[in-house]
Design a protein around this motif. Structure first.
Motif, mmCIF file in Angstrom:
data_model
loop_
_atom_site.group_PDB
_atom_site.id
_atom_site.type_symbol
_atom_site.label_atom_id
_atom_site.label_comp_id
_atom_site.label_asym_id
_atom_site.label_seq_id
_atom_site.Cartn_x
_atom_site.Cartn_y
_atom_site.Cartn_z
ATOM 1 N N ALA A 54 9.951 5.363 -1.015
ATOM 2 C CA ALA A 54 8.658 4.705 -1.258
ATOM 3 C C ALA A 54 7.703 5.058 -0.118
ATOM 4 O O ALA A 54 8.135 5.334 1.013
ATOM 5 C CB ALA A 54 8.832 3.187 -1.349
ATOM 6 N N VAL A 55 6.410 5.039 -0.425
ATOM 7 C CA VAL A 55 5.398 5.344 0.584
ATOM 8 C C VAL A 55 4.170 4.481 0.341
ATOM 9 O O VAL A 55 3.883 4.087 -0.806
ATOM 10 C CB VAL A 55 5.047 6.857 0.561
ATOM 11 C CG1 VAL A 55 4.289 7.213 -0.710
ATOM 12 C CG2 VAL A 55 4.276 7.279 1.789
ATOM 13 N N GLY A 57 13.427 -3.742 8.106
ATOM 14 C CA GLY A 57 14.471 -3.209 7.248
ATOM 15 C C GLY A 57 15.027 -4.210 6.265
ATOM 16 O O GLY A 57 14.966 -5.419 6.490
ATOM 17 N N HIS A 58 15.531 -3.698 5.161
ATOM 18 C CA HIS A 58 16.345 -4.448 4.222
ATOM 19 C C HIS A 58 17.772 -3.985 4.474
ATOM 20 O O HIS A 58 18.010 -2.780 4.608
ATOM 21 C CB HIS A 58 15.958 -4.140 2.773
ATOM 22 C CG HIS A 58 14.606 -4.653 2.390
ATOM 23 N ND1 HIS A 58 14.366 -5.241 1.168
ATOM 24 C CD2 HIS A 58 13.418 -4.662 3.043
ATOM 25 C CE1 HIS A 58 13.090 -5.579 1.089
ATOM 26 N NE2 HIS A 58 12.489 -5.228 2.218
ATOM 27 N N ALA A 113 3.125 4.186 5.882
ATOM 28 C CA ALA A 113 4.477 3.617 5.950
ATOM 29 C C ALA A 113 5.336 4.290 4.889
ATOM 30 O O ALA A 113 4.855 4.647 3.817
ATOM 31 C CB ALA A 113 4.432 2.109 5.715
ATOM 32 N N PHE A 114 6.607 4.466 5.210
ATOM 33 C CA PHE A 114 7.541 4.980 4.201
ATOM 34 C C PHE A 114 8.888 4.296 4.369
ATOM 35 O O PHE A 114 9.233 3.801 5.442
ATOM 36 C CB PHE A 114 7.664 6.503 4.271
ATOM 37 C CG PHE A 114 8.285 7.048 5.525
ATOM 38 C CD1 PHE A 114 9.665 7.258 5.625
ATOM 39 C CD2 PHE A 114 7.497 7.379 6.626
ATOM 40 C CE1 PHE A 114 10.241 7.779 6.773
ATOM 41 C CE2 PHE A 114 8.066 7.901 7.789
ATOM 42 C CZ PHE A 114 9.440 8.094 7.859
ATOM 43 N N VAL A 139 12.070 0.653 6.892
ATOM 44 C CA VAL A 139 10.654 0.994 6.726
ATOM 45 C C VAL A 139 10.144 1.566 8.044
ATOM 46 O O VAL A 139 10.326 0.964 9.110
ATOM 47 C CB VAL A 139 9.821 -0.232 6.319
ATOM 48 C CG1 VAL A 139 8.332 0.120 6.250
ATOM 49 C CG2 VAL A 139 10.283 -0.777 4.969
ATOM 50 N N TRP A 140 9.526 2.735 7.945
ATOM 51 C CA TRP A 140 9.025 3.453 9.116
ATOM 52 C C TRP A 140 7.495 3.500 9.063
ATOM 53 O O TRP A 140 6.898 3.460 7.988
ATOM 54 C CB TRP A 140 9.566 4.882 9.141
ATOM 55 C CG TRP A 140 11.061 4.971 9.156
ATOM 56 C CD1 TRP A 140 11.920 4.773 8.105
ATOM 57 C CD2 TRP A 140 11.888 5.277 10.280
ATOM 58 N NE1 TRP A 140 13.220 4.951 8.498
ATOM 59 C CE2 TRP A 140 13.238 5.260 9.829
ATOM 60 C CE3 TRP A 140 11.637 5.583 11.621
ATOM 61 C CZ2 TRP A 140 14.307 5.531 10.685
ATOM 62 C CZ3 TRP A 140 12.703 5.856 12.464
ATOM 63 C CH2 TRP A 140 14.018 5.827 11.989
ATOM 64 N N LEU A 141 6.885 3.649 10.232
ATOM 65 C CA LEU A 141 5.420 3.651 10.313
ATOM 66 C C LEU A 141 4.943 4.858 11.107
ATOM 67 O O LEU A 141 5.522 5.225 12.133
ATOM 68 C CB LEU A 141 4.927 2.369 10.991
ATOM 69 C CG LEU A 141 3.438 2.050 10.799
ATOM 70 C CD1 LEU A 141 3.174 1.650 9.352
ATOM 71 C CD2 LEU A 141 3.008 0.929 11.734
#
Length: 452
Positions: free
Chosen positions: A128-129, A171-172, A139-140, A147-149
């Motif tokens: 996802a993005v 994070g999940h 974010a992706f 989740v990264w930024l």
């Protein structure tokens, strides 16, 4: 002693044989995963200046203003996409565009003129993005639930200097994140996963230090969450969140508090069968809405059409308004609404299909003109499915974005795409159960080496 030794040896052979069988089974499973199809996806510039379609590793673009296809230029020094693209997104003002997928690459593009300015390697496959409304952050999310930024520095963008790296912000726990989005005011970032959860996180003033404050969880879906859409109707400052799921429902949330306001059983209300056969599994595959929530559209996997919903926001009421039907071989794999023109764009197609007579993966694009509503929330006239020559860009656009399949095989190919996407989505979203032996073997064979 001899007999005992013989027994132990035999037992060892049996264990070795069992382990080999398990390993071979897992290897076969990974091979099947490598050939897994990915659905075609579509994105439209917020002011309908251009249309982007991704199918497999192909990114196809058409400039509606210039009435021409777009030749992509990569100034980033990175490699092009080499595996299925799973997410594409325009920024709120249309200046930025992002694409990402199974090749562990996130590519950031500027759209005027079109060129890739930054290729960011990810540690895992990207699912996802999202682009912040300010345009300062991309974010992706990856398939491990992180989740990264990425910070977009305007000065560095102009000089094509990129020295910052993506930073993990939330994070999940080991769950595939299916969708990611920023609220309209950039106060929150919302992430949904295949374990039925929607997490609303406060987007901090210094996000590169991490987004640790959870605002709420929106809990209520009984299957994977497949899609999200923010709406901001007049008189509701915070707006609302809509979500679609594998449980065939669309739900309305007060996402600030995590309160469920309304549930619409889309499959039942769209007139689909409630029997328990395999073809009646009907997840909501995509969802889109106008900014004010006056138009809400959902696609279901086994519905050859789309469902238009009505929402009475003050009273928390969500209902089916109309069903727009297509031919039996067509169900959309991706939807996007151009709020500026009230046109609904949709695509159907898939990658990795055994196709004869073409190397250009075929897709099928349709556009619906959605009418305005009167004060009682009724459409002034029926939605109109545009003919090919009525679609903006006409045959030029269709030739570029649909591909060039053998016309004699097109119907069969699209039917195969529909079947493959159904199987692939269920395979990816439904968690597999493994016995202890398989779990240990998977741990042993894991490959978590980071991309360089």
């Amino acid at each position: 002693m001899g007999e005992e030794a013989e027994f132990v040896a035999g037992d060892g052979e049996e264990v070795a044989s069992t382990a080999a069988d398990v390993e071979n089974e897992l290897i076969e499973e990974e091979k099947n995963k490598d050939g897994e199809v990915s659905p075609a996806i579509i994105a439209v510039h917020p002011y309908e200046k251009s249309v982007a379609v991704a199918v497999g590793s192909e990114l196809r673009l058409f400039d509606l203003e210039g009435d021409c296809s777009v030749s992509l230029i990569d100034d980033s020094g990175g490699s092009p996409h080499t595996d299925s693209i799973r997410a594409i997104k325009f920024g709120a003002n249309g200046r930025l565009f992002a694409s990402a997928g199974d090749d562990k690459l996130v590519k950031i593009w500027v759209t005027n003129p079109w060129r890739c300015i930054w290729t960011v390697p990810a540690d895992k496959r990207v699912s996802a993005v999202a682009i912040s409304h300010s345009g300062h952050y991309v974010a992706f999310a990856d398939k491990f639930g992180v989740v990264w930024l990425i910070e977009i520095d305007e000065e560095k963008v102009q000089q094509l200097k990129f020295d910052s790296k993506p930073v993990p912000i939330l994070g999940h726990y080991c769950s595939i994140i299916t969708r990611l989005d920023f609220s309209a005011d950039d106060r929150f970032i919302v992430s949904a996963d295949r374990d039925f959860k929607i997490r609303v996180t406060v987007f901090p003033k210094e996000p590169l230090n991490g987004a640790h404050e959870i605002q709420s969880f929106c809990l209520g879906h009984t299957d994977f969450v497949s899609c999200l859409a923010f709406v901001c109707p007049f008189g509701h400052a915070n707006g609302f969140l809509l979500s679609g799921s594998g449980d065939s429902t669309v739900r309305l949330w007060d996402f600030v508090s995590g309160t469920l306001l309304a549930t619409c059983e889309v499959r039942a209300k769209a007139g689909q069968s409630q029997s328990n056969g395999p073809d009646t599994y009907s997840p909501v595959t995509d969802l889109c809405a106008s900014f004010d929530g006056s138009i809400i559209v959902a696609a279901l996997q086994n519905l050859h059409g789309v469902v238009l919903l009505n929402c009475d926001f003050p009273n928390g009421n969500l209902s089916v308004a109309k069903v727009v039907s297509f031919e039996e071989t067509y169900f959309p794999t991706s939807l996007v609404l151009s709020s500026s023109t009230q046109r609904l764009w949709m695509i159907m197609g898939a990658s990795n299909l055994p196709m004869v007579g073409t190397t250009h993966l075929p897709t099928r694009l349709k556009v619906i003109s959605v009418p305005e509503k009167d004060p009682s929330l009724n459409y002034r006239h029926d939605p109109v499915v545009l003919e090919d020559n009525e679609i903006p860009g006409g045959q030029k656009l269709l030739s570029e974005l649909q591909g060039t399949p053998d016309i004699t095989q097109e119907e069969a190919t699209l039917a195969a795409a529909a079947a493959a996407v159904k199987l692939s989505m269920r395979s990816m979203m439904i968690k597999k159960e493994y016995n202890l032996e398989k779990r240990e073997m998977r741990k042993k064979n894991r490959n978590d080496r980071k991309a360089r």
